[in-house]
Design a protein around this motif. Sequence first.
Motif, PDB file in Angstrom:
ATOM      1  N   ARG A   1      12.463 -18.527  11.482  1.00  0.00           N
ATOM      2  CA  ARG A   1      11.262 -19.184  12.000  1.00  0.00           C
ATOM      3  C   ARG A   1      10.261 -19.327  10.860  1.00  0.00           C
ATOM      4  N   VAL A   2       9.395 -20.311  10.964  1.00  0.00           N
ATOM      5  CA  VAL A   2       8.237 -20.401  10.068  1.00  0.00           C
ATOM      6  C   VAL A   2       6.983 -20.443  10.926  1.00  0.00           C
ATOM      7  N   ASP A   3       5.881 -19.995  10.352  1.00  0.00           N
ATOM      8  CA  ASP A   3       4.655 -19.865  11.141  1.00  0.00           C
ATOM      9  C   ASP A   3       3.513 -20.744  10.651  1.00  0.00           C
ATOM     10  N   HIS A   4       3.827 -21.742   9.842  1.00  0.00           N
ATOM     11  CA  HIS A   4       2.791 -22.654   9.336  1.00  0.00           C
ATOM     12  C   HIS A   4       3.218 -24.073   9.666  1.00  0.00           C
ATOM     13  N   PRO A   5       2.337 -24.895  10.241  1.00  0.00           N
ATOM     14  CA  PRO A   5       2.750 -26.243  10.670  1.00  0.00           C
ATOM     15  C   PRO A   5       3.187 -27.154   9.536  1.00  0.00           C
ATOM     16  N   ALA A   6       2.797 -26.859   8.302  1.00  0.00           N
ATOM     17  CA  ALA A   6       3.192 -27.710   7.187  1.00  0.00           C
ATOM     18  C   ALA A   6       4.494 -27.262   6.548  1.00  0.00           C
ATOM     19  N   LEU A   7       5.017 -26.111   6.938  1.00  0.00           N
ATOM     20  CA  LEU A   7       6.273 -25.624   6.391  1.00  0.00           C
ATOM     21  C   LEU A   7       7.410 -26.099   7.289  1.00  0.00           C
ATOM     22  N   VAL A   8       8.334 -26.847   6.729  1.00  0.00           N
ATOM     23  CA  VAL A   8       9.428 -27.438   7.492  1.00  0.00           C
ATOM     24  C   VAL A   8      10.744 -26.872   6.987  1.00  0.00           C
ATOM     25  N   VAL A   9      11.551 -26.357   7.894  1.00  0.00           N
ATOM     26  CA  VAL A   9      12.896 -25.905   7.554  1.00  0.00           C
ATOM     27  C   VAL A   9      13.823 -27.114   7.598  1.00  0.00           C
ATOM     28  N   GLU A  10      14.367 -27.470   6.464  1.00  0.00           N
ATOM     29  CA  GLU A  10      15.223 -28.651   6.368  1.00  0.00           C
ATOM     30  C   GLU A  10      16.695 -28.317   6.534  1.00  0.00           C
ATOM     31  N   SER A  11      17.111 -27.140   6.077  1.00  0.00           N
ATOM     32  CA  SER A  11      18.537 -26.821   6.118  1.00  0.00           C
ATOM     33  C   SER A  11      18.714 -25.318   6.277  1.00  0.00           C
ATOM     34  N   VAL A  12      19.657 -24.940   7.143  1.00  0.00           N
ATOM     35  CA  VAL A  12      20.087 -23.549   7.288  1.00  0.00           C
ATOM     36  C   VAL A  12      21.612 -23.560   7.223  1.00  0.00           C
ATOM     37  N   LYS A  13      22.190 -22.823   6.299  1.00  0.00           N
ATOM     38  CA  LYS A  13      23.629 -22.877   6.060  1.00  0.00           C
ATOM     39  C   LYS A  13      24.083 -21.579   5.448  1.00  0.00           C
TER      40      LYS A  13
ATOM     41  N   ARG B   1      -1.463 -27.262   0.256  1.00  0.00           N
ATOM     42  CA  ARG B   1      -0.913 -25.932   0.006  1.00  0.00           C
ATOM     43  C   ARG B   1      -0.615 -25.261   1.337  1.00  0.00           C
ATOM     44  N   ALA B   2       0.459 -24.503   1.379  1.00  0.00           N
ATOM     45  CA  ALA B   2       0.847 -23.854   2.622  1.00  0.00           C
ATOM     46  C   ALA B   2       1.410 -22.482   2.319  1.00  0.00           C
ATOM     47  N   ALA B   3       0.750 -21.465   2.860  1.00  0.00           N
ATOM     48  CA  ALA B   3       1.222 -20.097   2.746  1.00  0.00           C
ATOM     49  C   ALA B   3       1.618 -19.613   4.132  1.00  0.00           C
ATOM     50  N   GLY B   4       2.777 -19.061   4.255  1.00  0.00           N
ATOM     51  CA  GLY B   4       3.227 -18.610   5.565  1.00  0.00           C
ATOM     52  C   GLY B   4       4.383 -17.654   5.428  1.00  0.00           C
ATOM     53  N   ARG B   5       5.067 -17.473   6.526  1.00  0.00           N
ATOM     54  CA  ARG B   5       6.145 -16.498   6.568  1.00  0.00           C
ATOM     55  C   ARG B   5       7.409 -17.139   7.123  1.00  0.00           C
ATOM     56  N   LEU B   6       8.513 -16.899   6.433  1.00  0.00           N
ATOM     57  CA  LEU B   6       9.826 -17.266   6.926  1.00  0.00           C
ATOM     58  C   LEU B   6      10.413 -16.016   7.563  1.00  0.00           C
ATOM     59  N   ALA B   7      10.351 -15.979   8.890  1.00  0.00           N
ATOM     60  CA  ALA B   7      10.848 -14.814   9.613  1.00  0.00           C
ATOM     61  C   ALA B   7      12.350 -14.950   9.831  1.00  0.00           C
ATOM     62  N   VAL B   8      13.055 -13.834   9.734  1.00  0.00           N
ATOM     63  CA  VAL B   8      14.507 -13.816   9.850  1.00  0.00           C
ATOM     64  C   VAL B   8      14.884 -12.992  11.071  1.00  0.00           C
ATOM     65  N   GLY B   9      15.815 -13.516  11.868  1.00  0.00           N
ATOM     66  CA  GLY B   9      16.180 -12.866  13.119  1.00  0.00           C
ATOM     67  C   GLY B   9      17.061 -11.646  12.968  1.00  0.00           C
TER      68      GLY B   9
ATOM     69  N   TYR C   1      10.343 -26.959   2.924  1.00  0.00           N
ATOM     70  CA  TYR C   1       9.429 -27.686   2.046  1.00  0.00           C
ATOM     71  C   TYR C   1       8.071 -27.826   2.713  1.00  0.00           C
ATOM     72  N   GLU C   2       7.078 -28.103   1.880  1.00  0.00           N
ATOM     73  CA  GLU C   2       5.732 -28.386   2.377  1.00  0.00           C
ATOM     74  C   GLU C   2       5.672 -29.872   2.680  1.00  0.00           C
ATOM     75  N   ALA C   3       5.277 -30.231   3.915  1.00  0.00           N
ATOM     76  CA  ALA C   3       5.504 -31.589   4.399  1.00  0.00           C
ATOM     77  C   ALA C   3       4.273 -32.466   4.482  1.00  0.00           C
ATOM     78  N   VAL C   4       3.067 -31.925   4.384  1.00  0.00           N
ATOM     79  CA  VAL C   4       1.893 -32.768   4.643  1.00  0.00           C
ATOM     80  C   VAL C   4       1.074 -33.064   3.396  1.00  0.00           C
ATOM     81  N   GLY C   5       1.440 -32.455   2.252  1.00  0.00           N
ATOM     82  CA  GLY C   5       0.747 -32.776   1.014  1.00  0.00           C
ATOM     83  C   GLY C   5      -0.365 -31.826   0.659  1.00  0.00           C
TER      84      GLY C   5
END
Length: 1010
Positions: free
Chosen positions: A917-929, A949-957, A943-947
Amino acid sequence: MHDDRVLTEDRIARAVRDRIEPAIHWPTRPLRVGAWEVPDEPVGVAAALGADFHPARLGDRWGRPWGTTWFRFDATVPPDWVGRRVEALVDLGFDLPIPGFQAEGLAFTAAGVPLKGVQPRSIHVPVDAPPGGPVRFLVEAAANPDVAGDWSFRPTGMGEKATAPPGPLYLLRRAELAVWNETVWELAQDVAVADGLMRQLDVRDPRRHDLLRALERMLDRLDPDDVAGTAPDARAQLAAALGRPAHRSAHRIVAVGHAHIDSAWLWPVRETIRKVARTVSNALRLMEHDPRFVFACSQAQHYQWLKDHYPGIDAELRKRVAAGQVVPVGGMWVEPDANLPGGESMVRQLVTGKRFFLAEFGVDPAVGWLPDSFGYSAALPQLLRLAGARWFVTQKLSWNQRNRMPHHTFWWEGLDGSRIFTHFPPVDTYNAELSGAELAHAARTYAEHGRGSMSLVPFGHGDGGGGPTREMLAAAARTADLEGSPRVTLASPEEFFAAAQAEYPDAPVWRGEMYLELHRGSYTSQARTKQGNRRCEHLLREAELWCTTAAVAGRIDYPYDDLDRIWKVVLLNQFHDILAGSSIAWVHREAEQAHERCAAELEEIIAGAQSALLGPGDGEVAFNAAPYPRDGISALGARPRPRAGQNPVVARRDGDGYLLDNGALRVRVDARGLVTSILDVGCGREVVARGGAANRLRLHRDLPNRWDAWDVDEHYRRTAVDLMDTEGIAVVGGGVSVSRSFGDSILTQRLALGTGESARTVEFETVVDWHESEKLLKACFDLDVHAERYAAETQFGHVFRPTHRNTSWDAARFETCGHRWVHVGETGYGIALVNDSTYGHDVSRTSGPGPATTTQVGLSLLRAPLFPDPRADHGRHTFRYALVAGADIADAVRAGYAANLALRTVAGRGAVEPIVRVDHPALVVESVKLAEDRSGDVVVRLYEAVGGRAAGRLAVGTPLAAATQTDLLEREVSPTGLVAADRGGVAVALRPFQILTVRLRLDQGPAVPR
C-alpha cells in the motif's frame, strides 16, 4: 570554363558506368540454374537440399508475391583462372536505385551453410573452389513485392498474400561466375571518392579543380579496350590528389556500420527474420577482410531470431561480439514507438533487451539507439539512465516539417530532471553510404562548430538492402585523412560518445519531449492494434500483481516463463511501425491475433491466481489492480463486493431532450444527441462552453500530403462535418443511447453518469461499424475553462503543452499524443478526459461570446488511410472515454487507471489484503512482481505522478526482512528515494516524476503450493 567542367563530369560518369564497372568482374562464365518454388510459407535449407529442382535459365520469371523460390547454381571454375579471385554474380531482378524493398536472397553452400545475402547493391557470392573445381551454391530468393510502388504510396493489395496478384514478380537477370579484378575495383573506389568530393566543393575552390584535373588525367591514361591492364596507371594519376591530408580543423566523423531493419513494416515479421539473417551474414563476411569494421546492431529480438533460426550465423556473430566488431546497441527488445507504449512497457523493453544482451554476450549496452521512432517522450531520459545507459542517439527529427532542432550534440533533460548525453547525427540519415554528398552535408549542417568537432554517421543499406558494403568501407578508408573532406574514422558508438562528451561536456540542454513534426496520424491509425496493446499492458499489470500475491502466500508457483513469453510478444508488437499503425494488413492482422491470444492467456493466469487466493465459495468478491481505492474496494487487494454505491442516477426525457442527474452532475442531452450542459452541482459550475457541446462527433476529410497511415496534416481542420442526424435516441439502462449513420458507417453511443467515487464522471461508450476511406473521426468537447496549457499523460508522468500557437513550435503541435488522460484547467477548476484506448488529441483555445476564451479538446478515434493497408480500421470498434468535472491532476491520474483497470468480480470467499500500500495520493504503484533472478524477492515500482515532491510510506503486507533500491534491471543502487525501512514497510521521498524501484526481501518467501 563552366562548360568544360560539366563536360568532364559527364565524361567521368560515363566512363565509370560503361567501362570501369563492367571490367570489375571479367571474364565471366554462365552458371547452370535450377529452381524450386516453395508451395507456401518459407522452409529451411534442409528441405531445399532435398528438393526436386527443375532447369531454369536467364530471363525466366519467378516469384509469386510473398513466395520463395530456391535457386541452385552450378559451374566449373575454368582451369586458366589460376591465382585469381573468383566470385559468382546473381541478379534476381533488382531495381538498383532502391537498395531494399524488393526481392532478396540468402546464399548457402552446398552443405547448407549460410554465406551472405544477395541484394541489389551486393550481388556477389564468394566462391571457394580451385581452378577446374566444381562450384555449387543455393540462393533462397524471397519474392517480396514492392508494396510502396517505387514510393508512390498508392493503395495496393500486395499487403496480404490473399489479395496480391498471382503472377510472378521478378526476372532472373544474371547468373555468372566471374574473376574479380581487385585493381579495377580499387580504381572505381578512387574515382567514386574523388568525383564525389569534387562535386561538393565550390566552383571557386582550388581543391575542386585539383581533383577535376586529376580525374581528367586518369581518364586519359585509362584504355577503354584494356581497362584491367591500364587501371594501375590510371590509379597513379589520382594518387597525389587522394593523398593530400585534411585540414587540422576538418570536421571529424565516426562512421559506424549499421543496418536499420524494421521488425515489421511493408513485410511481415516472418520476413524480417530472413532480412536479419541476410544482413548479418553480409556484415560477418566484411569482417573477414577488414578488422577495422564495426557493426552496431540493435534489437535483442533480432539476435533471438538468429539464435532460434540460424544457429550457424549466431555462432559466428557471438565470436565477433566477443572481438568487439559486432556491438549490441539500444538495449531494448525492439526499437519501439517511443510515444505510445505505457510506462511499464518502456521499462520492460529495456529490462528484457538488456537482460538478453547480458545473458547471451556479457554486454550491457550503454547507448540508447532509436533512430527511426516517431518522436521521443519526455520520460525516456530517466528510463535510459535507470537502465544503465549513458548516451542516446536518434535521427528521425531531421524529418520535421517546420522547425529544425537547434543542436546536434546536447544534454536531453527528461520529466524528472534526469539528463542523458544525446547526439543527433547531422548526416540526416541512418542509411548512409559515406558518399561525398553525405559527408559534406554532415560537416556543413553540424550545429556545434566551434564547440564540438565530431559527429556520428551510421552507414549501411537498411530494411533488406544488405547493410554496409565493401564499397562503403573503401570510401571510409579513402576519407580518413583527405583534403576537402571530413576525416572519417571507423569506430563504435561508445567510442564516439566517450570522445564527444569529453570534448563538449557543457553541451546545451534540451528539456522535455522531442516532438516529431510529422507522423501525427500514427497516434490513431489501426485502432485495434493500439487497443490490443493497451489491454495487454493492463492485463500484464494485473497478472503480475495477483501472481505475486498468490506466490507470496504460498498458493501458486509464480509463472515466470509464461509471463516472460507474453511480455516478449507484447514488446515485439510495440515496434514503431506496428503499434504506430503504419504497416501492411498482414502485420496488423497478426498483431491483433497475437494480442487476443495474450489477453486470453492472461485472463486465465489472473483467474487462476485469484482462485488460489480466495478458494471456493458462493459469495462475490471484487478486486482491483488500480493503485487507488475505488467504490469501496481497497487498491491492489480483493474484498467482498460492497453494496450499491451512492449517487443513484436519474435518466429521463426532459422536454425536447434528456436529463441525466446523480446529485453531483446534471447533464442535458438535446434532441440531436449532443451534450449541451454538464452542471457541476456542488459548485454550480457549467462545464460546457456556451453555445458549444460535449462529445460532438466530427468527421474530417483526411488526405495527408504523402504518408497516408503516418500523417495527419494540418489542412484536415479546414474540412469538417458535425454528425448531427440521429437514427434514434432513448433512455436505456440508466443512460441515454444515441444512434447515427453516416457514409457507409453506423454508430451507437451510450451516455451515462458514474456513481460513488466516480459521481463527477460522464461516461461515453461509442460503438462504430466503420467503413469510410480517407476520413478522420473525432469526439470534440467545448469546455468552459480558460486554459493556457494542458497536461497529457505520458510514461510515468505528464507533459504540459500550450493551447496557443504563439510560436512555430507551438503551432506544429496541432495533434499530440496522450495516454490515459488529458487535463485542461484554470486556477481553481479543471476537467479531465480519460480513455481506454485513444492516443491522438488536439487541444486549442476558442473564443466564445464576449471576451471569454474557452478550450476545445478533440479525441481522435478513427482514421481510414489507404496506404499501406487500404482497408485500415474497417470494421467494428468500441471506444470508452469519460469526462471528469472539477478534476485536478491527481484526479486525472486516478480516473485514468480506473478507466483501464475495471473492477472485477469473481466467485469466492474471504478477502485478500493488498501486498503493498502507499499512503500519499501522488505516489502511484505501477508494478508489483517477483524479481527477475527468481530469488522470490518482491519488486515494486512506483513513481511520483502529479509533478511535486511526495514523501510517504510503502507498507508491506508481509513482514519485511530487507529493502534495497535498484535500477530497472533490479541491481542495487545508492538510495535516492528510499529513506528507511522497517519490518512493516519502507519510507520513501520522491522528486517530481521520480521513478523508484524497490526490492523487498520478505521473511516469508514463496512456499510449496498447496
